[in-house]
Design an enzyme around this catalytic site. Sequence first.
Site, PDB file in Angstrom:
ATOM      1  N   SER A 205      56.949  -3.431  -6.608  1.00  0.00           N
ATOM      2  CA  SER A 205      57.535  -2.257  -7.250  1.00  0.00           C
ATOM      3  C   SER A 205      57.775  -1.199  -6.185  1.00  0.00           C
ATOM      4  O   SER A 205      57.132  -1.226  -5.122  1.00  0.00           O
ATOM      5  CB  SER A 205      56.554  -1.708  -8.283  1.00  0.00           C
TER       6      SER A 205
ATOM      7  N   TYR B 168      47.763   1.735 -10.780  1.00  0.00           N
ATOM      8  CA  TYR B 168      48.971   0.896 -10.867  1.00  0.00           C
ATOM      9  C   TYR B 168      49.605   0.786  -9.482  1.00  0.00           C
ATOM     10  O   TYR B 168      49.934  -0.316  -9.027  1.00  0.00           O
ATOM     11  CB  TYR B 168      49.981   1.442 -11.886  1.00  0.00           C
TER      12      TYR B 168
HETATM   13  P1  NDP Z   1      57.417  -6.206 -19.722  1.00  0.00           P
HETATM   14  O1  NDP Z   1      56.304  -5.441 -20.340  1.00  0.00           O
HETATM   15  O2  NDP Z   1      58.749  -6.159 -20.364  1.00  0.00           O
HETATM   16  O3  NDP Z   1      56.985  -7.734 -19.535  1.00  0.00           O
HETATM   17  C1  NDP Z   1      55.725  -8.049 -18.982  1.00  0.00           C
HETATM   18  C2  NDP Z   1      55.469  -9.533 -19.079  1.00  0.00           C
HETATM   19  O4  NDP Z   1      54.195  -9.799 -18.451  1.00  0.00           O
HETATM   20  C3  NDP Z   1      55.385 -10.039 -20.496  1.00  0.00           C
HETATM   21  O5  NDP Z   1      56.062 -11.259 -20.603  1.00  0.00           O
HETATM   22  C4  NDP Z   1      53.895 -10.242 -20.725  1.00  0.00           C
HETATM   23  O6  NDP Z   1      53.679 -11.353 -21.586  1.00  0.00           O
HETATM   24  C5  NDP Z   1      53.429 -10.610 -19.321  1.00  0.00           C
HETATM   25  N1  NDP Z   1      51.996 -10.362 -19.164  1.00  0.00           N
HETATM   26  C6  NDP Z   1      51.371  -9.159 -19.153  1.00  0.00           C
HETATM   27  N2  NDP Z   1      50.041  -9.352 -19.067  1.00  0.00           N
HETATM   28  C7  NDP Z   1      49.842 -10.687 -19.035  1.00  0.00           C
HETATM   29  C8  NDP Z   1      48.683 -11.511 -18.966  1.00  0.00           C
HETATM   30  N3  NDP Z   1      47.448 -10.985 -18.910  1.00  0.00           N
HETATM   31  N4  NDP Z   1      48.833 -12.855 -18.950  1.00  0.00           N
HETATM   32  C9  NDP Z   1      50.063 -13.403 -18.984  1.00  0.00           C
HETATM   33  N5  NDP Z   1      51.205 -12.687 -19.057  1.00  0.00           N
HETATM   34  C10 NDP Z   1      51.073 -11.343 -19.084  1.00  0.00           C
HETATM   35  O7  NDP Z   1      57.490  -5.659 -18.204  1.00  0.00           O
HETATM   36  P2  NDP Z   1      58.590  -5.875 -17.045  1.00  0.00           P
HETATM   37  O8  NDP Z   1      59.393  -7.078 -17.295  1.00  0.00           O
HETATM   38  O9  NDP Z   1      59.265  -4.588 -16.818  1.00  0.00           O
HETATM   39  O10 NDP Z   1      57.607  -6.092 -15.802  1.00  0.00           O
HETATM   40  C11 NDP Z   1      57.494  -7.326 -15.124  1.00  0.00           C
HETATM   41  C12 NDP Z   1      56.891  -7.057 -13.755  1.00  0.00           C
HETATM   42  O11 NDP Z   1      57.720  -6.171 -13.029  1.00  0.00           O
HETATM   43  C13 NDP Z   1      55.523  -6.411 -13.790  1.00  0.00           C
HETATM   44  O12 NDP Z   1      54.743  -6.970 -12.747  1.00  0.00           O
HETATM   45  C14 NDP Z   1      55.799  -4.931 -13.510  1.00  0.00           C
HETATM   46  O13 NDP Z   1      54.706  -4.295 -12.911  1.00  0.00           O
HETATM   47  C15 NDP Z   1      56.969  -5.058 -12.554  1.00  0.00           C
HETATM   48  N6  NDP Z   1      57.856  -3.906 -12.459  1.00  0.00           N
HETATM   49  C16 NDP Z   1      58.438  -3.331 -13.561  1.00  0.00           C
HETATM   50  C17 NDP Z   1      59.304  -2.269 -13.412  1.00  0.00           C
HETATM   51  C18 NDP Z   1      59.952  -1.574 -14.572  1.00  0.00           C
HETATM   52  O14 NDP Z   1      60.391  -0.409 -14.420  1.00  0.00           O
HETATM   53  N7  NDP Z   1      60.092  -2.209 -15.728  1.00  0.00           N
HETATM   54  C19 NDP Z   1      59.662  -1.750 -12.082  1.00  0.00           C
HETATM   55  C20 NDP Z   1      58.972  -2.410 -11.006  1.00  0.00           C
HETATM   56  C21 NDP Z   1      58.137  -3.453 -11.190  1.00  0.00           C
HETATM   57  P3  NDP Z   1      52.596 -11.408 -22.774  1.00  0.00           P
HETATM   58  O15 NDP Z   1      52.334 -10.007 -23.226  1.00  0.00           O
HETATM   59  O16 NDP Z   1      53.249 -12.277 -23.811  1.00  0.00           O
HETATM   60  O17 NDP Z   1      51.418 -12.068 -22.148  1.00  0.00           O
HETATM   61  C1  8X3 Z   2      57.399   0.261 -12.224  1.00  0.00           C
HETATM   62  C2  8X3 Z   2      58.210   1.372 -11.656  1.00  0.00           C
HETATM   63  O1  8X3 Z   2      58.122   3.831 -10.970  1.00  0.00           O
HETATM   64  O2  8X3 Z   2      57.220   3.247 -13.144  1.00  0.00           O
HETATM   65  O3  8X3 Z   2      56.684  -0.392 -11.249  1.00  0.00           O
HETATM   66  O4  8X3 Z   2      56.032   2.696 -11.141  1.00  0.00           O
HETATM   67  S1  8X3 Z   2      57.318   2.833 -11.724  1.00  0.00           S
END
Ligand code: NDP
Ligand code: 8X3
Length: 252
Positions: A140, A153
Site C-alpha cells: 500500500s 495498519y
Molecule cells: P476488501 O475489504 O474489499 O477485500 C478484502 C479481502 O480480504 C476479502 O476478500 C476478505 O475475504 C479477505 N480477507 C480479510 N481477512 C481475511 C482473513 N483473515 N482470511 C482470509 N481472507 C481474508 O479490501 P481490498 O480489496 O481493498 O484490499 C485488498 C488488499 O489491498 C488488502 O491487503 C489491503 O490492505 C490492500 N490495499 C487496499 C487499498 C484500498 O484503498 N482499498 C489500498 C492499498 C492496499 P473474507 O472476508 O471473505 O475472508
Molecule cells: C489502503 C490505502 O491510504 O487508506 O492501504 O492506507 S490507505
Amino acid sequence: MNKKVFITGATAGFGEACARKFADEQWDIIITGRRKDRLLKLKAELEKVNGVQVLPLSFDVQDRKQVFDTIKQIPGEWQQIDVLINNAGLALGREYFDEADIDEWETMIDTNVKGLLYVSRALLPFFIEKGKGHIINLGSVAGKQVYERGNVYCASKFAVEAISQSMRIDMLRHNIKVTAVHPGAAETEFSLVRFRGDEAKAKAIYDGLKPLTARDVAEVIYYCTTVPDHVCINDIIVCPTQQADAIYFNRK
Ligand code: NDP
Ligand code: 8X3
C-alpha cells in the site's frame, strides 16, 4: 493447459477483480477467503461466463494450521500454480496510537503480515518443485509512508514491503519472481471494514476524489504477469491521479 493463479481474499475488492480479470484472460483460478457463499457464487459465474476452471478454498489466513492443511490438500493437477497473489488484508480503525483497540492491532498483524507469511510458505514447495514461480504481494502507499492515525495498519504494510524485498533476495536461487503492488485510495469494501460498517465514514474517504476501482488495480496486477520470464517488475505504486502519496490529495 491454462495457467493457474492462486488469489487470497477473492471474495471482495481487488481479489475478486483479479479473479474476474484472470478469468477473462483464460487462466484457471484458485479463489480463497472466509466467506464460502461468495466463493461458490463467483466460481459458478466464472465457470459459466469464462469457461475456466475455478477451485474455491475457504480458510482464514490468520489460522496457521488451516492454511497449511488446506494448501497441502490441493489436488495434484491444481498444484501447477504460476502466480500467487497475496491480497487478503484489512485495516481496522483510524485512531490515535494511544486510543486504538489492541485486539484490532493484533488482527491486522495476524492477517496482513502473518497470513501472508503462512500462505507464501505453504505454497512455495509447489514453485520450488516447478523451478519457477511468481509471488505478488499487496502492499500500500501506507507501506511507503506513514500517516496520522495509521499506526499499526501502516506498520503492517511496511512489513509487507520488507518481506517482499527479503523474499526477492531469498527466492533468487529458486527462480521465483516477487512483485509488490502498492495501491493508493481504491473504493472497495476496505473502508467499510476499516470503519466497522459505518457507511458514512467509509464514503467520506473518497469525497471529492475519483478513486481507483478494484478493476484498475487488477489490470496492473495482471500486467505484472505478462512480462517475459527474464523480466520482473519489483515494485509498483499506483494511485488515483488526484493522489500524490499517502498524505497529499487534490480533492475537488
Ligand atoms: P476488501 O475489504 O474489499 O477485500 C478484502 C479481502 O480480504 C476479502 O476478500 C476478505 O475475504 C479477505 N480477507 C480479510 N481477512 C481475511 C482473513 N483473515 N482470511 C482470509 N481472507 C481474508 O479490501 P481490498 O480489496 O481493498 O484490499 C485488498 C488488499 O489491498 C488488502 O491487503 C489491503 O490492505 C490492500 N490495499 C487496499 C487499498 C484500498 O484503498 N482499498 C489500498 C492499498 C492496499 P473474507 O472476508 O471473505 O475472508
Ligand atoms: C489502503 C490505502 O491510504 O487508506 O492501504 O492506507 S490507505
